[in-house]
Design an enzyme around this catalytic site. Structure first.
Site, PDB file in Angstrom:
ATOM      1  CG  HIS A   1      -1.982  -1.063   1.167  1.00  0.00           C
ATOM      2  ND1 HIS A   1      -2.849  -1.223   0.105  1.00  0.00           N
ATOM      3  CD2 HIS A   1      -2.286  -2.052   2.052  1.00  0.00           C
ATOM      4  CE1 HIS A   1      -3.643  -2.269   0.341  1.00  0.00           C
ATOM      5  NE2 HIS A   1      -3.314  -2.792   1.510  1.00  0.00           N
TER       6      HIS A   1
ATOM      7  CG  ASP B   1      -3.097  -8.285   0.416  1.00  0.00           C
ATOM      8  OD1 ASP B   1      -2.220  -8.602   1.233  1.00  0.00           O
ATOM      9  OD2 ASP B   1      -4.135  -7.653   0.718  1.00  0.00           O
TER      10      ASP B   1
ATOM     11  CG  HIS C   1      -6.576  -5.284   1.812  1.00  0.00           C
ATOM     12  ND1 HIS C   1      -5.964  -6.201   2.632  1.00  0.00           N
ATOM     13  CD2 HIS C   1      -7.691  -4.867   2.451  1.00  0.00           C
ATOM     14  CE1 HIS C   1      -6.684  -6.328   3.750  1.00  0.00           C
ATOM     15  NE2 HIS C   1      -7.737  -5.535   3.662  1.00  0.00           N
TER      16      HIS C   1
HETATM   17 ZN    ZN Z   1      -4.129  -7.124   2.569  1.00  0.00          ZN
END
Ligand code: ZN
Ligand code: ZN
Lengths: 456, 562
Positions: A110, A149, A151
């Site tokens: 991220h 992942d 996300h």
């Molecule tokens: Zn994640």
């Protein structure tokens, strides 16, 4: 390839946490350690454990604009996680290993190009640092990152959005239902790297069947076309059916099967927070798959149940896959001016939220549309920390494959920005010469981080 | 007075120590009958000494090593509970292996129950195949031994005469395949070892020795003879540990060194760091099987003073075997020692015969004896230096799981190179030169191994694991599982509890006087957090008695030139 080993760096950072009860805490890989040690896999002749190594500040500056400086955003744990990935990559490229698994914390996918703080448990992007390291130190040009992942790997996407030589594919739970809320099929990369970013949002609740439909019908065919020299897997494990943050229903074996098919050079651990019910099994499964061993005896104590996948949701995924395949196949025939306009710069505005550090960032990113190279990038970034003055910085990034004209123009832009009174810090990242500059306006001082220079 | 006896493949060395002084040394040939060898060595150093003056005798023994190498043990069947994980067919154990249902997880929770009917069926098959010895081992049995105990109880009930060994009692560390091997070997050798211990005890009392009798272990610690019955396999490979401890005893305290023990056909390499021998991070390999047996980090290189040298075509090749004494000492074939003799690096044997040996090798190739000799010694030195470099690298590259471990200062390689063993004198200066270090040959180097045995400390360790959420703790070495009733149980209390258990263990072994200077070698505490709330702690603590040697010999005060 046959007799070579799988390298493992296991760095659970047993003395590092974001905060005592945070998901990114000391305990996260404890049960994974127990499982891996108890199975005796480190004694297998096909697996070799390596001691971790620190990445350098320079390695980080090659990717990120850390505000105000790299040292203020990273701890040693971050450098060890990133350095472990580059260490394994060195051994793979030198032919000691066939592949590797950086089973390390903290994660990184991220973390975006500009870093004002921690977002989504990440400060610096381990995979991005590896990509730039591979280009700089090993002359590798085409690299693919596949992010598994739950996300969306928004940080990795951000960093390579205008990079035609890095293919980024992320499949993840639909951003309308989970952090960070991005990763839709229409996010396809900038004008110079169209369709080098591929996003497959998955409706919550889908399991291995859909997972592998996407792998077989989209990811593998695209990789076949792209022909990367190096494949990185951002091996998040929060798609697991027991993960507390995600709502997908993948299994350890599903992950292993994916690893076998993808056959990445390097898997790098990302998220995954079912530390007891998933991680020990998924990590073992990935390691065995990389080493070419049978993973069919791995089974979580809990089972996902024989729940049928929701047919409408599965059909939705198939439609997205068809649509993205189509975009991929026609990527060179598409009229880019129609999508991105005809200006000499393509620009986008971004609002970025740092969930861990509660920072709101506003960005204006511009990329020079150049017929001879990927073009340099400028970013005007203003971060509101919720207290005091927002920090306002200006960043210039010259890509690895920059043409001479773009490089010269970018240095001019940097010099101009230094004269402006609105920025506290002005940065120049010249990847083509591996030179990174940072100017502190209040102190009137410039820092330089120099690499080995061109041609070395 | 202390006696140390180290039994080697060809020679057995013994010393008699009086405080820090060497009173007598002996070197006898190792015979087929270990007991006779030990007694001969004992008698030789005890000449004119009353047995009552002997406070302590320490043996290193090769009895288990030989049993295993020659596979002279009874067959052992395996009943395993691997549960989910690695494909159990990947584990290749050298005997009939039965896999039954039942699984425990990393926190000791049952994930798959046992089926006793299956246990009975497997036992019948083992019985039908003639097995009387069975090892029962489960994955994660070190975290919960219930399944192992239930299976063992069932077998004992049905077959009261069987010898059954349970994994958690043999090896409490993580690593299931190694636990299987350790348990298997323990089961296989215990009975024969008992016999050996009995005959030692008899012989010692015949000599009028009333002092303690100890057995040296691979990790350089000792155990009282009787207690070693619990862990026979830990007595293997104690020879290299003996030499390393001997060097430690002969060196000034606190120093670091590379130990190069050059014997007849093998050279053992070890590291002493700040006065303590380095332990291997993983258990030793026995008969090509990986075990949990803790040992010093010793690397054996197959070259030594008696290594045979031959000409093969245009090459001169050094072999790892021995075909008798060196040529210069009347042996049948050229050896590495003959090469040293020609170069004047040893004064052993006859110079003319040594030259003749080199002539046999080099003549047809048009090489002079001196040329052949330097080629041979060069190769031996190269091999040893390479292995020392590898050993350094392994030590420096040990995995680290914490930030501070990665950041701790770069490890400094020792610059002292200590040579012991019969072949050391000829090679050590050149080895040290190649490593950029200083060569040292301590006094009594030829019997350093026996000195090491004599002064090795008894070692005991206790490993406690507490899971406060589930409310139980385990003492690995004792195979004990107890409840935690104290609601405020914490790290300090865990440490106290571990020390109590160590005390109990020490008094059971008659080693109460070892409780001074306890070392905490592992201290790990993890908070268990679920949904942002701390629900318990996992505490792992290892306490052990002081490792190392009882005292330095010869004052440890030798000097070396810088
Ligand atoms: Zn994640
Ligand atoms: Zn350009």
């Amino acid at each position: 390839m046959k007799n070579k080993k799988t390298g493992l760096v296991f760095f659970p950072a047993f003395d590092w946490a974001i905060s005592p009860t945070h998901p990114e805490r000391e305990e996260r890989l404890l049960y994974t350690r127990d499982q891996i040690f108890e199975e005796g896999v480190l004694d297998l002749p096909e697996i070799e454990e390596y001691a971790p190594r620190l990445a350098t500040i320079h390695d980080v500056a090659r990717v990120h604009f850390c505000v105000p400086r790299v040292q203020s955003q990273v701890t040693e744990a971050h450098l060890i996680a990133a350095g472990s990935a580059t260490l394994l990559a060195d051994a793979i490229i030198q032919g000691e290993l066939k592949n590797g698994f950086a089973l390390v914390r903290p994660p990184g996918h991220h973390a975006m190009r500009v870093v004002h703080g921690n977002r989504g448990f990440c400060n610096i992007n381990n995979e991005a640092i590896l990509v730039e390291y591979l280009r700089r130190h090993h002359g590798i040009k085409r690299i693919a990152i596949v992010d598994s992942d739950v996300h969306h790997g928004d940080g990795t996407q951000d960093i390579f959005y205008h990079d035609p030589d890095v293919l980024f594919i992320s499949f993840h739970q639909d951003g309308r239902t989970i952090y960070p809320g991005t990763g839709f099929p229409n996010e396809l990369g900038g004008p110079g790297a169209y369709a080098r970013t591929i996003n497959v949002p998955l409706p919550p609740g889908l399991g291995d069947e859909t997972f592998h439909y996407v792998v077989d019908n989209l990811i593998l065919p695209i990789l076949d076309d792209f022909k990367p020299e190096f494949i990185i897997n951002s091996a998040g494990q929060d798609n697991h059916f027991t993960d507390p943050l995600g709502s997908m229903r993948f299994t350890a074996r599903g992950y292993a099967e994916f690893t076998r098919k993808l056959n990445p050079h390097l898997a790098v651990l990302e998220g995954g927070y079912a530390i007891e019910t998933a991680l020990p099994y998924v990590n073992l499964a990935i390691l065995l798959a990389l080493a070419g061993h049978d993973y069919s005896y791995i089974e979580e104590p809990e089972r996902p149940g024989r729940m049928q996948e929701n047919p409408e949701r599965a059909a939705m995924v198939k439609r997205i896959v068809d649509q993205l395949r189509d975009i991929w196949e026609n990527r060179d025939r598409v009229d880019l001016d129609k999508i991105f306009g005809t200006g000499t710069f393509y620009q986008r505005r971004k609002h970025i939220y740092y969930d861990t550090d509660y920072i709101e960032e506003e960005q204006l990113e511009k990329v020079r549309r150049c017929p001879n190279c990927p073009g340099y990038i400028t970013i005007d970034s203003r971060a509101d920390h919720g207290y005091g003055h927002p920090s306002h910085v200006f960043c210039v990034s010259i890509p690895f494959a920059a043409c001479g004209a773009c490089q010269a123009e970018a240095y001019d832009v940097y010099q101009q920005a230094r004269k402006s009174s609105q920025y506290q810090y002005i940065y120049l990242q010249d990847k083509s010469t591996d030179t990174f500059l940072a100017f502190d306006r209040d102190k009137g001082q410039e820092w330089v981080s120099e690499g080995p220079g061109v041609g070395e | 007075m202390y006696i140390g006896i180290d039994v080697g493949g060809t020679c057995t060395d013994a010393v008699l120590l009086d405080r820090g002084a060497v009173r007598a040394t002996a070197k006898v040939s190792t015979r087929e009958d270990l007991l006779l060898t030990l007694l001969e060595a004992l008698d030789e150093v005890m000449k004119g000494i009353n047995g009552e003056l002997i406070e302590r005798v320490v043996f290193s023994t090769t009895v288990i090593t030989n049993l295993i190498a020659e596979k002279k043990y009874d067959p052992v069947g395996l009943i395993l509970m691997p549960g989910p994980g690695l494909n159990p067919n990947l584990y290749r154990f050298p005997t009939d292996t039965y896999i039954i249902q039942g699984a425990i997880d990393y926190r000791g929770r049952e994930i798959i129950p046992l089926r006793l009917a299956e246990v009975d069926r497997v036992a019948e098959e083992l019985a039908a195949r003639g097995y009387r010895k069975v090892a029962v081992v489960g994955k994660f049995s070190c975290r919960n031994h219930r399944h192992e105990k239930e299976v063992a109880a069932r077998l004992r009930w049905n077959y009261p005469n069987w010898h059954i060994e349970e994994g958690h009692q043999v090896a409490g560390q993580l690593n299931f395949p190694r636990r299987v091997v350790s348990t298997y070997l323990t089961c296989a050798t215990r009975e024969k070892y008992q016999f050996f211990v009995r005959s030692i005890r008899e012989a010692i009392s015949q000599r009028g020795i009333k002092g303690g009798v100890f057995i040296l272990k691979a990790d350089g610690g000792t155990l009282p003879l009787e207690s070693s019955l619990e862990v026979p396999v830990e007595t293997i490979f104690s020879g290299p540990a003996a030499s390393t401890l001997g060097v430690q005893a002969l060196m000034p305290p606190g120093e670091s060194a590379v130990v190069v023990d050059i014997g007849g056909t093998t050279t053992d390499l070890a590291l002493i760091l700040s006065g303590q021998p380095l332990l291997a991070s993983r258990g030793v390999r026995v008969d090509d099987m990986l075990t949990h047996v803790r040992a010093l980090a010793v690397k054996s290189v197959p070259v030594g003073g008696d290594s045979v040298v031959e000409r093969v075509g245009k090459d001169i090749v050094i072999y790892s075997e021995r075909l008798g004494a060196p040529y210069c000492l009347g042996g049948p074939v050229p050896t590495t020692t003959d090469a040293l003799r020609v170069l004047g690096l040893t004064r052993l044997g006859d110079a003319e015969r040594a030259r003749e040996a080199m002539q046999i090798l080099g003549g047809p190739l048009g090489l002079s004896p001196a040329e052949v000799a330097s080629q041979v010694t060069g190769e031996v030195i190269e091999t040893i230096v390479q292995e020392i470099e590898n050993m350094f690298t392994r030590w420096e590259q040990e995995p680290a799981y914490r930030v501070w471990e990665v950041l701790q200062k770069k490890k400094v390689r020792p610059s002292t190179v200590v040579g012991v063993g019969g072949g050391a004198a000829g090679f050590i200066s050149q080895i040290a030169a190649r490593l950029g270090g200083y060569p040292v040959i301590p006094p009594y180097a030829p019997v350093a191994n026996a000195i090491g045995a004599a002064v090795a400390r008894p070692t005991l360790q206790v490993t406690l694991r507490a899971d406060t959420e589930q409310g139980f703790y385990i003492i690995q070495e004792e195979g004990y599982q107890g409840k935690i009733t104290d609601r405020s149980f914490n790290e300090e209390k865990a440490l106290e509890l571990a020390k109590e258990w160590l005390c109990k263990r020490a008094s059971r072994y008659g080693l109460e006087d070892c409780m001074e200077g306890l070392e905490v070698t592992r201290r790990e505490v993890f908070n268990m957090v679920r949904d942002w709330v701390t629900i318990g702690r996992l505490i792992d603590i290892t306490v052990q008695t002081r490792r190392g040697i009882l005292y330095h010999v010869g004052g440890g005060g030798y000097r070396y030139e810088k």
